[in-house]
Motif scaffolding. Structure first.
Motif, PDB file in Angstrom:
ATOM      1  N   SER A   1       0.844  -1.187   0.000  1.00 26.89           N
ATOM      2  CA  SER A   1       0.000   0.000   0.000  1.00 26.89           C
ATOM      3  C   SER A   1       0.882   1.241   0.000  1.00 26.89           C
ATOM      4  O   SER A   1       1.860   1.323   0.743  1.00 26.89           O
ATOM      5  N   GLY A   2       0.540   2.205  -0.851  1.00 26.79           N
ATOM      6  CA  GLY A   2       1.290   3.446  -0.910  1.00 26.79           C
ATOM      7  C   GLY A   2       2.515   3.402  -1.804  1.00 26.79           C
ATOM      8  O   GLY A   2       3.266   4.373  -1.867  1.00 26.79           O
ATOM      9  N   SER A   3       2.743   2.307  -2.513  1.00 26.78           N
ATOM     10  CA  SER A   3       3.967   2.184  -3.306  1.00 26.78           C
ATOM     11  C   SER A   3       3.919   2.928  -4.637  1.00 26.78           C
ATOM     12  O   SER A   3       4.949   3.202  -5.224  1.00 26.78           O
ATOM     13  N   GLY A   4       2.726   3.234  -5.143  1.00 22.23           N
ATOM     14  CA  GLY A   4       2.602   3.929  -6.421  1.00 22.23           C
ATOM     15  C   GLY A   4       2.074   3.064  -7.541  1.00 22.23           C
ATOM     16  O   GLY A   4       2.023   3.475  -8.698  1.00 22.23           O
ATOM     17  N   LYS A   5       1.642   1.863  -7.210  1.00 24.02           N
ATOM     18  CA  LYS A   5       1.216   0.924  -8.253  1.00 24.02           C
ATOM     19  C   LYS A   5      -0.042   1.371  -8.979  1.00 24.02           C
ATOM     20  O   LYS A   5      -0.139   1.205 -10.188  1.00 24.02           O
ATOM     21  N   THR A   6      -1.022   1.942  -8.283  1.00 21.81           N
ATOM     22  CA  THR A   6      -2.259   2.376  -8.945  1.00 21.81           C
ATOM     23  C   THR A   6      -1.985   3.531  -9.896  1.00 21.81           C
ATOM     24  O   THR A   6      -2.432   3.514 -11.048  1.00 21.81           O
ATOM     25  N   THR A   7      -1.244   4.513  -9.435  1.00 27.16           N
ATOM     26  CA  THR A   7      -0.906   5.660 -10.283  1.00 27.16           C
ATOM     27  C   THR A   7      -0.121   5.189 -11.511  1.00 27.16           C
ATOM     28  O   THR A   7      -0.386   5.626 -12.639  1.00 27.16           O
ATOM     29  N   THR A   8       0.812   4.297 -11.302  1.00 27.70           N
ATOM     30  CA  THR A   8       1.614   3.769 -12.400  1.00 27.70           C
ATOM     31  C   THR A   8       0.751   2.993 -13.387  1.00 27.70           C
ATOM     32  O   THR A   8       0.841   3.188 -14.602  1.00 27.70           O
ATOM     33  N   ALA A   9      -0.105   2.112 -12.876  1.00 28.29           N
ATOM     34  CA  ALA A   9      -0.968   1.307 -13.752  1.00 28.29           C
ATOM     35  C   ALA A   9      -1.897   2.190 -14.576  1.00 28.29           C
ATOM     36  O   ALA A   9      -2.099   1.944 -15.770  1.00 28.29           O
ATOM     37  N   ARG A  10      -2.458   3.196 -13.951  1.00 31.40           N
ATOM     38  CA  ARG A  10      -3.348   4.113 -14.681  1.00 31.40           C
ATOM     39  C   ARG A  10      -2.603   4.832 -15.791  1.00 31.40           C
ATOM     40  O   ARG A  10      -3.139   5.043 -16.886  1.00 31.40           O
ATOM     41  N   GLU A  11      -1.369   5.216 -15.533  1.00 28.23           N
ATOM     42  CA  GLU A  11      -0.586   5.917 -16.555  1.00 28.23           C
ATOM     43  C   GLU A  11      -0.158   4.974 -17.670  1.00 28.23           C
ATOM     44  O   GLU A  11      -0.145   5.359 -18.846  1.00 28.23           O
TER      45      GLU A  11
END
Length: 191
Positions: free
Chosen positions: A14-24
């Motif tokens: 949690s908080g690693s940046g995976k969602t933001t990265t995946a969306r991009e």
């Protein structure tokens, strides 16, 4: 479809940046790439808590959703914590049965870095660093061939570029009729 779509797994604490990265990654690829977010499917669609004591439906549901998108020809970017304790079996089955390319990435960050990144979010997430400590599992790798670590030194641009280049999505053509044959998209192009 002659060639098989690509399956990309993006995992981390949690908080690693995976969602933001995946969306991009999906935004840069364009149409024909399904973005499956573990939190949305588990929390919103199923309204299920992430606890093994309840016999969770989420692992099987998430893998089946990914399989359905792959089967109709969409590339899939699946992201989430996806702890091996609960998800390893379904993810190994999903990747083992997929005839196309599979690429797995894991955000390898210290707990302190996940908290630092969590504090930079501009939206409400509803959990605290204390909650995150209870969820944190260092280097929770799946052991898939070619699984890549994304180090905490990598910023968003570096992580997205790594995934697009090594998965082949950065150079892959669109897999859906939009915008070439879709009247809605064609009208936007003519404006």
């Amino acid at each position: 479809m002659a060639d098989h779509p690509t399956l990309v797994l993006i995992r981390g604490n949690s908080g690693s940046g995976k969602t933001t990265t995946a969306r991009e990654v999906r935004r840069r690829y364009g149409r024909g790439c399904a973005l499956l977010e573990q939190d949305h499917l588990r929390r919103v669609v199923l309204r299920e808590h992430d606890w093994t004591g309840i016999g969770p439906v989420a692992p099987t549901f998430i893998a089946a959703t990914a399989r359905a998108a792959l089967d109709v020809g969409y590339h899939v970017v699946l992201e989430g914590i996806l702890h091996t304790e609960r998800y390893a079996g379904v993810l190994h089955d999903l990747t083992g049965r997929h005839p196309g390319p599979v690429h797995a990435y894991y955000f390898d960050l210290s707990f302190e870095e996940t908290v630092r990144r969590h504090r930079t979010l501009t939206y409400e997430v509803g959990f605290t660093p204390e909650d995150m400590r209870g969820w944190y599992t260092p280097r929770d790798l799946l052991g898939l061939p070619g699984e890549r670590l994304i180090p905490e030194s990598a910023d968003l641009e570096e992580a997205v570029t790594l995934i697009l280049q090594t998965s082949g999505l950065g150079a892959a053509p669109p897999r859906t009729p939009c915008p070439a044959r879709c009247p809605h998209c064609a009208a936007k192009i003519q404006l």
